[in-house]
Design a protein around this motif. Structure first.
Motif, PDB file in Angstrom:
ATOM      1  N   GLY A 142       0.790  -1.221   0.000  1.00 54.84           N
ATOM      2  CA  GLY A 142       0.000   0.000   0.000  1.00 54.84           C
ATOM      3  C   GLY A 142       0.823   1.272   0.000  1.00 54.84           C
ATOM      4  O   GLY A 142       0.295   2.362   0.255  1.00 54.84           O
ATOM      5  N   ASP A 143       2.095   1.173  -0.334  1.00 58.06           N
ATOM      6  CA  ASP A 143       2.945   2.371  -0.261  1.00 58.06           C
ATOM      7  C   ASP A 143       2.500   3.480  -1.205  1.00 58.06           C
ATOM      8  O   ASP A 143       2.814   4.647  -0.970  1.00 58.06           O
ATOM      9  CB  ASP A 143       4.404   2.015  -0.576  1.00 58.06           C
ATOM     10  CG  ASP A 143       5.071   1.322   0.593  1.00 58.06           C
ATOM     11  OD1 ASP A 143       4.370   0.924   1.535  1.00 58.06           O
ATOM     12  OD2 ASP A 143       6.305   1.181   0.570  1.00 58.06           O
ATOM     13  N   ILE A 144       1.833   3.140  -2.284  1.00 56.77           N
ATOM     14  CA  ILE A 144       1.344   4.193  -3.180  1.00 56.77           C
ATOM     15  C   ILE A 144      -0.186   4.247  -3.171  1.00 56.77           C
ATOM     16  O   ILE A 144      -0.785   4.913  -4.005  1.00 56.77           O
ATOM     17  CB  ILE A 144       1.872   4.033  -4.617  1.00 56.77           C
ATOM     18  CG1 ILE A 144       1.410   2.707  -5.239  1.00 56.77           C
ATOM     19  CG2 ILE A 144       3.402   4.144  -4.662  1.00 56.77           C
ATOM     20  CD1 ILE A 144       1.630   2.655  -6.756  1.00 56.77           C
ATOM     21  N   GLY A 145      -0.789   3.576  -2.213  1.00 61.27           N
ATOM     22  CA  GLY A 145      -2.251   3.604  -2.124  1.00 61.27           C
ATOM     23  C   GLY A 145      -2.892   2.748  -3.201  1.00 61.27           C
ATOM     24  O   GLY A 145      -2.290   1.823  -3.738  1.00 61.27           O
ATOM     25  N   ARG A 146      -4.133   3.075  -3.510  1.00 57.55           N
ATOM     26  CA  ARG A 146      -4.866   2.360  -4.542  1.00 57.55           C
ATOM     27  C   ARG A 146      -4.283   2.719  -5.909  1.00 57.55           C
ATOM     28  O   ARG A 146      -4.030   3.889  -6.194  1.00 57.55           O
ATOM     29  CB  ARG A 146      -6.344   2.781  -4.486  1.00 57.55           C
ATOM     30  CG  ARG A 146      -7.307   1.888  -5.267  1.00 57.55           C
ATOM     31  CD  ARG A 146      -8.753   2.359  -5.077  1.00 57.55           C
ATOM     32  NE  ARG A 146      -8.897   3.747  -5.458  1.00 57.55           N
ATOM     33  CZ  ARG A 146      -9.027   4.184  -6.724  1.00 57.55           C
ATOM     34  NH1 ARG A 146      -9.028   3.329  -7.723  1.00 57.55           N
ATOM     35  NH2 ARG A 146      -9.148   5.471  -6.961  1.00 57.55           N
ATOM     36  N   VAL A 147      -4.086   1.724  -6.764  1.00 52.96           N
ATOM     37  CA  VAL A 147      -3.502   1.981  -8.082  1.00 52.96           C
ATOM     38  C   VAL A 147      -4.535   2.625  -8.993  1.00 52.96           C
ATOM     39  O   VAL A 147      -5.632   2.095  -9.182  1.00 52.96           O
ATOM     40  CB  VAL A 147      -2.973   0.680  -8.712  1.00 52.96           C
ATOM     41  CG1 VAL A 147      -2.512   0.927 -10.144  1.00 52.96           C
ATOM     42  CG2 VAL A 147      -1.828   0.115  -7.877  1.00 52.96           C
ATOM     43  N   ARG A 148      -4.167   3.767  -9.533  1.00 58.66           N
ATOM     44  CA  ARG A 148      -5.057   4.461 -10.464  1.00 58.66           C
ATOM     45  C   ARG A 148      -4.694   4.213 -11.922  1.00 58.66           C
ATOM     46  O   ARG A 148      -5.552   4.171 -12.783  1.00 58.66           O
ATOM     47  CB  ARG A 148      -4.947   5.974 -10.243  1.00 58.66           C
ATOM     48  CG  ARG A 148      -5.594   6.487  -9.008  1.00 58.66           C
ATOM     49  CD  ARG A 148      -5.198   7.932  -8.828  1.00 58.66           C
ATOM     50  NE  ARG A 148      -5.939   8.575  -7.765  1.00 58.66           N
ATOM     51  CZ  ARG A 148      -5.642   9.770  -7.282  1.00 58.66           C
ATOM     52  NH1 ARG A 148      -4.622  10.449  -7.795  1.00 58.66           N
ATOM     53  NH2 ARG A 148      -6.352  10.289  -6.318  1.00 58.66           N
ATOM     54  N   LYS A 149      -3.389   4.167 -12.191  1.00 61.37           N
ATOM     55  CA  LYS A 149      -2.973   4.115 -13.593  1.00 61.37           C
ATOM     56  C   LYS A 149      -1.618   3.435 -13.711  1.00 61.37           C
ATOM     57  O   LYS A 149      -0.751   3.630 -12.866  1.00 61.37           O
ATOM     58  CB  LYS A 149      -2.856   5.546 -14.148  1.00 61.37           C
ATOM     59  CG  LYS A 149      -2.490   5.591 -15.628  1.00 61.37           C
ATOM     60  CD  LYS A 149      -2.504   7.013 -16.168  1.00 61.37           C
ATOM     61  CE  LYS A 149      -2.276   7.031 -17.673  1.00 61.37           C
ATOM     62  NZ  LYS A 149      -2.326   8.387 -18.229  1.00 61.37           N
ATOM     63  N   VAL A 150      -1.472   2.676 -14.764  1.00 62.74           N
ATOM     64  CA  VAL A 150      -0.213   2.009 -15.065  1.00 62.74           C
ATOM     65  C   VAL A 150       0.170   2.348 -16.499  1.00 62.74           C
ATOM     66  O   VAL A 150      -0.681   2.286 -17.390  1.00 62.74           O
ATOM     67  CB  VAL A 150      -0.359   0.475 -14.930  1.00 62.74           C
ATOM     68  CG1 VAL A 150       0.931  -0.226 -15.292  1.00 62.74           C
ATOM     69  CG2 VAL A 150      -0.805   0.109 -13.526  1.00 62.74           C
ATOM     70  N   ILE A 151       1.404   2.707 -16.699  1.00 65.97           N
ATOM     71  CA  ILE A 151       1.920   2.867 -18.062  1.00 65.97           C
ATOM     72  C   ILE A 151       3.096   1.913 -18.211  1.00 65.97           C
ATOM     73  O   ILE A 151       4.042   1.973 -17.424  1.00 65.97           O
ATOM     74  CB  ILE A 151       2.391   4.311 -18.336  1.00 65.97           C
ATOM     75  CG1 ILE A 151       1.260   5.311 -18.092  1.00 65.97           C
ATOM     76  CG2 ILE A 151       2.937   4.443 -19.755  1.00 65.97           C
ATOM     77  CD1 ILE A 151       1.701   6.772 -18.205  1.00 65.97           C
ATOM     78  N   VAL A 152       3.003   1.042 -19.197  1.00 67.51           N
ATOM     79  CA  VAL A 152       4.108   0.131 -19.482  1.00 67.51           C
ATOM     80  C   VAL A 152       4.514   0.329 -20.934  1.00 67.51           C
ATOM     81  O   VAL A 152       3.677   0.220 -21.835  1.00 67.51           O
ATOM     82  CB  VAL A 152       3.728  -1.345 -19.258  1.00 67.51           C
ATOM     83  CG1 VAL A 152       4.952  -2.236 -19.418  1.00 67.51           C
ATOM     84  CG2 VAL A 152       3.115  -1.549 -17.882  1.00 67.51           C
ATOM     85  N   THR A 153       5.776   0.637 -21.135  1.00 67.85           N
ATOM     86  CA  THR A 153       6.301   0.850 -22.478  1.00 67.85           C
ATOM     87  C   THR A 153       7.433  -0.129 -22.722  1.00 67.85           C
ATOM     88  O   THR A 153       8.309  -0.276 -21.874  1.00 67.85           O
ATOM     89  CB  THR A 153       6.882   2.275 -22.606  1.00 67.85           C
ATOM     90  OG1 THR A 153       5.902   3.201 -22.167  1.00 67.85           O
ATOM     91  CG2 THR A 153       7.271   2.575 -24.035  1.00 67.85           C
ATOM     92  N   TYR A 154       7.388  -0.790 -23.840  1.00 64.66           N
ATOM     93  CA  TYR A 154       8.506  -1.674 -24.200  1.00 64.66           C
ATOM     94  C   TYR A 154       8.805  -1.474 -25.688  1.00 64.66           C
ATOM     95  O   TYR A 154       8.064  -1.942 -26.541  1.00 64.66           O
ATOM     96  CB  TYR A 154       8.160  -3.125 -23.902  1.00 64.66           C
ATOM     97  CG  TYR A 154       9.359  -4.062 -23.876  1.00 64.66           C
ATOM     98  CD1 TYR A 154      10.627  -3.649 -24.306  1.00 64.66           C
ATOM     99  CD2 TYR A 154       9.252  -5.364 -23.420  1.00 64.66           C
ATOM    100  CE1 TYR A 154      11.717  -4.483 -24.272  1.00 64.66           C
ATOM    101  CE2 TYR A 154      10.346  -6.223 -23.378  1.00 64.66           C
ATOM    102  CZ  TYR A 154      11.575  -5.768 -23.811  1.00 64.66           C
ATOM    103  OH  TYR A 154      12.667  -6.603 -23.776  1.00 64.66           O
ATOM    104  N   SER A 155       9.892  -0.768 -25.951  1.00 69.28           N
ATOM    105  CA  SER A 155      10.216  -0.398 -27.329  1.00 69.28           C
ATOM    106  C   SER A 155      11.596  -0.891 -27.714  1.00 69.28           C
ATOM    107  O   SER A 155      12.551  -0.724 -26.970  1.00 69.28           O
ATOM    108  CB  SER A 155      10.198   1.134 -27.483  1.00 69.28           C
ATOM    109  OG  SER A 155       8.933   1.650 -27.192  1.00 69.28           O
ATOM    110  N   GLN A 156      11.661  -1.449 -28.888  1.00 70.74           N
ATOM    111  CA  GLN A 156      12.941  -1.782 -29.505  1.00 70.74           C
ATOM    112  C   GLN A 156      12.930  -1.242 -30.929  1.00 70.74           C
ATOM    113  O   GLN A 156      11.863  -1.018 -31.501  1.00 70.74           O
ATOM    114  CB  GLN A 156      13.157  -3.299 -29.537  1.00 70.74           C
ATOM    115  CG  GLN A 156      13.285  -3.912 -28.150  1.00 70.74           C
ATOM    116  CD  GLN A 156      13.517  -5.412 -28.191  1.00 70.74           C
ATOM    117  OE1 GLN A 156      13.316  -6.060 -29.211  1.00 70.74           O
ATOM    118  NE2 GLN A 156      13.937  -5.966 -27.063  1.00 70.74           N
TER     119      GLN A 156
END
Lengths: 374, 374, 374, 374
Positions: free
Chosen positions: C156-170
């Protein structure tokens, strides 16, 4: 222009068309909310000076042909100037400052204080014999996170200071621009206008001042290697100095004008026995505080350091915001808070010490000396 | 283990359980495709040595109690060792290396070459009197982009070298870990095991070697400030040196073990009269080439420098890939290409010079000397 | 090779000469201290397979011509294999895994689990009917700071998760390399070997798995735009997806094989209602925790997460160290700690979900669909 | 204030004490050398308006109580205003702009153009029926390196554009500041003052405009996920959109006001079939051009793009320098070079398109729609 009666009236000497620092002075003063530019000698060429006056919104009748004329005429006006900003080449700093003192005008001056140490001492004596306030625009001291670092060191957040590394590198003078008539390169490499130091006086003084400003300490001795690396340049363009401090810390100071690829590469590392602080001009709103294995990037300022300028922090307003801090502090100093001078706001002591740094470094290097007292 | 007949047989001394560098030696050798670890003395404690042998896949009967025993027994085997990797504390480097030479075994050694300059010179003499190959694992010389930088300087891509800045900072010894029995801190701060230099011998030699490796030049004189900054530490943990090079360039070398916040902060700046090269361990696959106002981040290697290891560049395989380059080069040197030694691959000359650097820096600093010849 | 009796015996299928991932499997297994590579089918070309076996130190008699032969022969040995590492193109994952189950061999497989979702479900059914352990080498889940982030979210260190961004570029497939016979580009763009997904199956599955792994949540619906941006490429090479999570958060997933300038550009941002976590493959040992206005760069791991590998953290050992973590966890899972599977160590559920992601994303994009349930 | 006769006279509506953008307008206009602030309605509170006028150096008799009064009175002066800068909350943009047109006054307006698309279309119609110039202060379009990127795309330096990623993240509204009376958060989250879009209208329009500005292309359809992530917020504070362009490229647009740790995180990646361009607000003077495996960091501008402002590039002068570019361009447009409008300088077309973006994104998201035409 309509302003409140408490607003201080300022003149500027130098800072005309093509000057980088002139507009920064004006905008910084204006943003401080307490100082207004109303007069000046912006160029030795009267037509160029008038053109700059128009750009600055200064009335043509208060655009003078010489600083002597300016101080004399302004002294006779009811709404005459309270302070002067000196933005000329270095060799003119002393005569303008002495004339200002003579006419009861406060002084805010670009660094270095003067062209030589003897001049700086002379200016300090003159200021001591007067009651005029004097500030040096060591602009980096007015970045919020630099002030935060200074306060953190004072608070003991990193313990006793062991080591300081200050680097200030630029690359624009890596070629001999002065031989092609580049005006800013020309005066910086000309001993008659720049004094005994080149890079040491241009960038080295910033680095030296920050080393002492951040540690609340003084350098006692140095090992110096100061050279022109561009062939046939008359003044040094590269300056490397090892430092010993009064409280036992060591330091490394590097300044260079020939560092290809660096635009304004200023960085600071302060290592104590309980942590470290890192700051870089690249990311001026971030101060890194290292304790143990973790690193904290400090965002909000300590409450007592929060500066209030019309420009939001974090938006990257360059020198203008720091100059507004310098001008706001200077207005407070003029209004009576003289403890700011050579406290948070660099003054003539910082000026004398930084000129002593330049002359000592240049002389010790030329003499191939060992540890040399400062 | 089944390998081709051309594979060289290697022993390791040191590098047992808890060692950081031991597995890197083994994996680097293995990835070179030409060298196999088959014997060793991995610890002075026989049980710990056996445990490490098991981990390394070394037969227990080739896990010896002393290097003397190892060289003697291996010399009698048909499939005895061709080379030895020395991964012990510094004071053991010389006796192991001399024993190796005596038994006709090639040597690849961790830095520094020896504990003292006199020992390094003694080792050089012994090597000259033999035909054995000797390499020093100055691992940073094997990063592809460091080799690219070395080649670029040789090609004149940045013109004549004016200035070099080499920084190598770590923070893990910022506290007096040695007083709490931390083994790696203990031997690094103990003159009887580490020699006359602390940080100067641990990190400074890397920085010094890179300064000469990258410039194809030699340091001729130095201004030195080398100190223990942690109170009561017996050896220096911070090392700042100004350099002059034979071809006229200047340099700044900074190494520190007390730089809170730095894990492995190695960075290189080389400034010439036609451009500059910047490299940092943080981004080891990027070499920045500055020419005029633009900066190019070099990606693909020059064709003649392309190294072929089973690990893809750009995936960040740390020391293992560079060690595989060192081992591959060393296999070539053993096979006859001795020009690699003290060319692209640091050898005993690099070892002598770096020990000379350590002793000169420590002595000059203790004597508060001015410029001191190297 | 001499090892303790508890060491597990491993075979590898695929991973021959020229393979990037093969040596990483072997070294990771070896560094785990609990698993040893003893057999394999390294290539469909017997000579190439034998050459790889020699490189890996695998006895030629345990280098087989097919996985069928391998499983059959090894099953008859007293010291036969306990587990198989699958490092082949995607279309071979299922038959090899089913054969392994049939012969009682545990499986550790490269991602994606299979070439199609139906195959993944089939494999899950087969595993459920057996007692064999199955792990997927989603390698990024084994980076210490990714595990730290996962634990921080759970705490819970950042509370409830609101948004995730995952980028994987090659960027390496930005040109049509497959038309010039580039082998890794060829199979990645060939539906018969790669399955229905190109970039989505190559990089997208990593990103998708991390999105769920880090949030301890599941994606419920998606908006998808998945395309080949290189003309005439048979499979997607660019994949952009908007995500909705079961617990109410949103997400953005971007994967690309045509991002000029990116070598392995994986980055994660997780925003909660009390803070945020940022991680990037560029600086894998740093996890940024943002709370209020400050940012903390986490260094040391939480005690319960500290991983013990022979390679020091902070030295940047690339995939080898994470693979050693995967292998160490898998050895524990085989030894009985099955709760690790699809807990900290991705297993067949992660495999099914990621294949469902690929097929759903590809189909929804082709259908120009709106929100599509997962 | 003394200025040349060609100087244009400007009024400002909004931008009073506490405003961040007001001083940026004034300083930008002043630095353009062609425009001077002489009148205004700086606040709806007359006393606050007068205080701001004093700060701006505007005569109290030209500090008005309403824009209606201002336009009427100024129209009767010989030295009345030529242009008005609109720096109010969004819902006032249209009435002020229409009144300006009615009185023959040119308009430079903060974004978004209006509070709704219908209003933007109405404003476009009114402008078409007049000959007044209209500019939108999409400030990022005036950063030198953004203009360089736009020119590079036009020149074909990266080939045909395949993909654009635009990210604009801030974190200061991650908490419900509007419930504690924070004024800037309050109007941004209030539909009656901000319009139908929250983050989409505040940050999303910048991102959308840059996507079209840099590619010289138009978005044709979108997949949209636009939400308030802070509970009970009336307008969106997070906005994720997948884009299709007319010329065949794809795009990802992310804007967020709840991204803890981001102050002003704007970044652009443009991928073509022959290279890529990367720019980030963090390092605004650097434009990365990737071709093949190497990356060039562009420093000096193309000659035809070099902008001449009194502030040196590379010193980081934040929004003030870009605003001076916008004002200089707008002065040129007023003087007759109308091709600048909706060319290099965003105008009413950019305003209509960005409002269409906001309304389409908000509506499509609310409807849970698939691909939606723009």
């Amino acid at each position: 222009m309509h302003v409140s009666q408490q607003t201080l009236k300022m003149a500027m000497v130098g800072g005309g068309t093509g000057s980088f620092i002139g507009p920064v002075h004006q905008l910084g003063a204006q943003l401080s909310g307490r100082i207004e530019l109303v007069a000046g000698v912006f160029s030795s060429d009267p037509n160029r000076s008038l053109a700059a006056a128009a750009q600055y919104g200064v009335a043509p009748e208060r655009c003078y042909r010489s600083h002597e004329e300016m101080f004399a005429v302004e002294a006779r006006r009811d709404d005459g100037i309270d302070l002067v900003a000196i933005a000329t080449p270095n060799h003119l700093h002393l005569p303008i400052a002495l004339a200002a003192i003579e006419h009861g005008v406060h002084i805010i001056s670009d660094k270095p204080a003067t062209a030589t140490l003897a001049e700086a001492v002379q200016l300090r004596d003159a200021l001591r014999a007067s009651d005029r306030a004097y500030a040096l625009t060591f602009s980096y001291t007015a970045y919020p996170m630099v002030r935060e670092a200074r306060a953190r060191v004072a608070n003991g957040d990193i313990g006793r200071v062991r080591k300081v590394i200050v680097t200030y590198s630029q690359g624009w003078m890596a070629s001999a621009l002065e031989r092609n008539g580049h005006p800013r390169a020309a005066w910086r490499t000309d001993p008659s206008r720049s004094g005994v130091g080149g890079c040491s006086a241009d960038l080295g003084v910033h680095a030296f001042n920050l080393a002492e400003y951040l540690t609340h300490d003084v350098v006692t001795e140095m090992l110096c290697d100061v050279n022109p690396l561009v062939p046939d340049r008359a003044l040094d363009d590269d300056c490397n100095v090892l430092l010993h401090f009064a409280k036992g810390g060591v330091g490394v100071l590097m300044a260079s004008q020939v560092a290809f690829g660096e635009r304004n590469g200023l960085s600071l590392q302060i290592y104590g026995d309980a942590g470290a602080l890192h700051w870089s001009y690249d990311q001026p709103d971030a101060l890194h505080l290292v304790k143990g294995g973790s690193r904290e990037v400090l965002g909000p300022l300590s409450a007592n350091l929060r500066v209030r300028v019309p420009l939001a922090p974090g938006i990257g307003n360059g020198l203008i915001a720091p100059f507004s801090v310098l001008y706001r502090d200077f207005a407070s100093a003029i209004a009576g808070n003289r403890a700011l001078l050579d406290g948070d706001l660099p003054g003539i002591e910082a000026g004398v010490r930084s000129m002593r740094f330049v002359e000592t470094a240049v002389a010790a290097s030329a003499a191939r000396a060992g540890w040399t007292a400062l």
